[in-house]
Design a protein around this motif. Structure first.
Motif, PDB file in Angstrom:
ATOM      1  N   PHE A 154      50.244  24.922   6.220  1.00  0.00           N
ATOM      2  CA  PHE A 154      48.723  25.242   5.351  1.00  0.00           C
ATOM      3  C   PHE A 154      48.004  23.884   5.292  1.00  0.00           C
ATOM      4  O   PHE A 154      47.362  23.642   4.276  1.00  0.00           O
ATOM      5  CB  PHE A 154      48.812  25.962   4.337  1.00  0.00           C
ATOM      6  N   PRO A 155      48.000  23.239   6.476  1.00  0.00           N
ATOM      7  CA  PRO A 155      47.305  21.816   6.277  1.00  0.00           C
ATOM      8  C   PRO A 155      45.787  22.036   5.908  1.00  0.00           C
ATOM      9  O   PRO A 155      45.213  23.084   6.265  1.00  0.00           O
ATOM     10  CB  PRO A 155      47.209  21.284   7.667  1.00  0.00           C
ATOM     11  N   MET A 156      45.157  21.195   5.032  1.00  0.00           N
ATOM     12  CA  MET A 156      43.936  21.296   4.562  1.00  0.00           C
ATOM     13  C   MET A 156      43.657  22.484   3.770  1.00  0.00           C
ATOM     14  O   MET A 156      42.446  22.783   3.419  1.00  0.00           O
ATOM     15  CB  MET A 156      42.701  21.238   5.746  1.00  0.00           C
ATOM     16  N   THR A 157      44.702  23.023   2.894  1.00  0.00           N
ATOM     17  CA  THR A 157      44.540  23.774   1.784  1.00  0.00           C
ATOM     18  C   THR A 157      45.139  23.401   0.782  1.00  0.00           C
ATOM     19  O   THR A 157      46.326  22.573   0.847  1.00  0.00           O
ATOM     20  CB  THR A 157      45.232  25.196   2.229  1.00  0.00           C
ATOM     21  N   GLY A 158      44.799  23.586  -0.499  1.00  0.00           N
ATOM     22  CA  GLY A 158      45.282  23.180  -1.637  1.00  0.00           C
ATOM     23  C   GLY A 158      46.358  24.017  -1.959  1.00  0.00           C
ATOM     24  O   GLY A 158      46.198  25.351  -2.004  1.00  0.00           O
ATOM     25  N   VAL A 159      47.603  23.691  -2.210  1.00  0.00           N
ATOM     26  CA  VAL A 159      48.783  24.514  -2.743  1.00  0.00           C
ATOM     27  C   VAL A 159      49.135  24.329  -3.998  1.00  0.00           C
ATOM     28  O   VAL A 159      49.725  23.350  -4.504  1.00  0.00           O
ATOM     29  CB  VAL A 159      49.907  24.306  -1.723  1.00  0.00           C
TER      30      VAL A 159
END
Lengths: 226, 361
Positions: free
Chosen positions: B32-37
């Motif tokens: 999920f690159p470029m998402t805040g987890v």
């Protein structure tokens, strides 16, 4: 009929399509309602559960930002075009410009395409491809054959160089050195090529191949750019 | 024994794995690159643990994904897995907590959200429904907002009594139900606030984290926005256990999963000075339920250390001895295989670490 243009970052939510034909017309809201119905994963990334456009998604009707018109009440005529674009405020836009799957489809030999590789993500100097598990790729003993992994590493580097240059670049492999560290049994492999140097005529990359989060093979590659 | 460590960051989820102590950690590429987890969960009640991840795209909004093959493939339902019902006229900002329920309810998973709301899944975390009894609580309109936003960040189901669940929010404080969620009551007696005229209000505290004791489920440890507390009666009353710590400010609080009285914290100097105390990278452990605390820093950086450790960026696994893990806002992750006795780097130069969770495979 209205045409909806889907940005690269959302194409996986629209079956890989970059253009969708929508029967609804009248208003932008009706067009987006039909998208919710037919492609719900795409729809919920454009509007929240109240039906409001997400703050950093911009929607253009025949080239005009709907927020400058009448929002979702903006009329959309038959034959009109609705374009969805992520605003510059959010994250990287490189993946919207560069279409890795198209480079894959248009520039590789048929037997490489038959591996079923797909581009998962690309960045300014890297690319991640998925090599799906297939019994056809297994060698004696049931593990994925090294030849398939090497072809995937080779291909991933081409995509990484092309992503860095913003489009396909003809090149030829000068060297590809691979270590096979663990067997791959029945699972997809994520292949990430990172450019360690991109010059005018030469490119160098470091390629990691992981299955279920574990490193299975590693390669270093050198290319001559033509 | 293999450890799988989930590292949620501001730009994606990383999975770190090693087969035995002494081996190098294998770090995945960002998922999920470029998402805040902001939240990850591990549901160990299944034969293969189910991984849960709350992912938040700044463009395309929040969602929850699950993996049943330890992170090789993730799935998301077509329709939003977690959304506010139409009549609430509210949109989900992000999911802050994903918490599997007790053993007696094997398909229940809880989620805490921003704005402050509790959601419940009865299909193992694939889809969720709003818990209306808490949403309709008369206090809700008076709940405030911390610097990071208004959210329920902590959910502690009672391990043996499914009727009891405790939640904590910033700001608002602790609420608990003893009737399976039919009614909710504030549970902040004894917790101090520094930002309201009444220093001991019924609710409104900015609680940062609560952890449940591994041996005595009535016992809880709480890191407040200034103040560290213990409850011995499932949250009804709280008493300070801050005296043995170098500061009563911080975000993380982790209890030993089995041994009673044992918990870890990462003290920060103060609200207005959010650096580790004395700018030293130190974890503090108690083994006597908070009467005394001891610094644990063997193997941690000795140079001045400035990043903080966020509320969900510390965790323990279920091993024996227990492994303890934490990540910093400057993208370093540390692991201790021996309950904090010694530490080593798992990864560095990651994006800001928002949360970590570990499981023994």
């Amino acid at each position: 009929m209205v045409t909806v243009l889907v940005p690269g970052a959302l194409r996986t939510e629209a079956g890989g399509e970059s253009r969708l034909d929508v029967a609804a017309g009248g208003t932008l809201r009706a067009v987006l309602d039909e998208i919710d119905q037919r492609w719900p994963r795409l729809g919920r990334r454009i509007r929240d559960e109240r039906g409001e456009l997400r703050r950093f998604v911009n929607v253009y009707v025949d080239g005009e930002d709907c927020r400058m018109l009448s929002g979702q009440d903006t009329p959309v005529a038959g034959g009109g075009e609705v374009q969805v674009l992520p605003s510059v405020a959010g994250g990287s836009v490189a993946q919207e410009v560069f279409d890795g799957d198209r480079v894959l489809a248009e520039n590789f030999a048929p037997w490489v395409r038959e591996l079923g590789l797909s581009v998962q993500e690309t960045g300014s100097d890297w690319a991640t491809l998925r090599l799906p598990w297939s019994d056809r790729l297994a060698r004696e003993g049931g593990a994925m054959s090294g030849q398939a992994l090497m072809a995937a590493a080779d291909t991933a580097t081409v995509i990484a160089v092309s992503a860095a240059r913003g489009g396909f670049v003809p090149m030829t492999t000068v060297q590809l050195s691979t270590t096979f560290q663990r067997p791959v049994l029945g699972s997809d492999v994520l292949v990430t090529a990172r450019l360690t140097k991109l010059g005018r005529t030469m490119a160098f990359a470091d390629v990691t191949m992981t299955a279920k989060g574990t490193l299975v093979a590693h390669a270093t590659t050198v290319y001559a750019l033509l | 024994m293999t450890v799988l460590l989930l590292i949620g960051t501001a730009k994606g989820l990383f999975l770190a794995r090693r087969d035995r102590v002494g081996d190098a950690w294998q770090l995945s590429v960002p998922q999920f690159p470029m998402t805040g987890v902001y939240a990850v969960g591990v549901d160990t009640r299944r034969a293969t643990p189910r991984l849960l991840a709350a992912v938040d795209s700044s463009h395309f909004g929040p969602s929850v994904a699950t993996s049943d093959d330890l992170g090789a493939c993730w799935r998301e339902p077509d329709h939003a897995p977690l959304a506010f019902p139409r009549d609430t006229d509210t949109a989900l900002t992000r999911v802050w907590a994903l918490q599997p329920g007790p053993a007696a309810e094997p398909d229940v998973v809880w989620a805490g959200t921003q704005p402050s709301a509790l959601f419940r899944s009865t299909n193992g975390g694939l889809t969720y429904e709003l818990v209306r009894s808490l949403w309709e609580h008369p206090h809700r309109t008076a709940w405030g907002e911390g610097f990071g936003g208004q959210a329920i960040h902590t959910i502690l189901p009672h391990p043996t009594d499914p009727q009891r669940v405790l939640v904590a929010m910033s700001t608002g404080g602790v609420y608990r139900t003893t009737d399976g969620g039919a009614s909710w009551h504030p549970a902040n007696s004894g917790i101090h606030v520094s930002f309201l005229p009444d220093p001991f209000p019924e609710f409104g505290q900015c609680v940062h984290k609560v952890a449940r004791d591994g041996a005595d489920p009535e016992r809880l440890y709480l890191q407040n926005h200034h103040g560290v507390y213990r409850s011995d009666d499932d949250g009804r009353t709280w008493t300070s256990i801050a005296d043995g710590l170098p500061s009563d400010f911080g975000f993380a609080m982790v209890a030993h999963p089995r041994r009673g009285g044992t918990a870890w914290s990462f003290p920060i100097t103060a609200d207005a000075l959010r650096f580790p105390v004395e700018n030293r990278c130190r974890v503090f452990r108690t083994t006597d339920a908070g009467k005394t605390w001891t610094a644990q820093a063997y193997g941690l950086p000795t140079a001045p250390f400035y990043p903080s450790v966020l509320r969900d960026a510390m965790c323990a696994d279920g091993g024996d001895p227990v492994g303890v893990y934490f990540g910093s806002r400057t993208g370093e992750v540390f692991a201790s295989p021996d309950e904090g006795g010694s530490w080593a780097l798992v990864a560095a130069h990651l994006p800001d670490v928002l949360c970590v969770r570990a499981v023994r495979l």
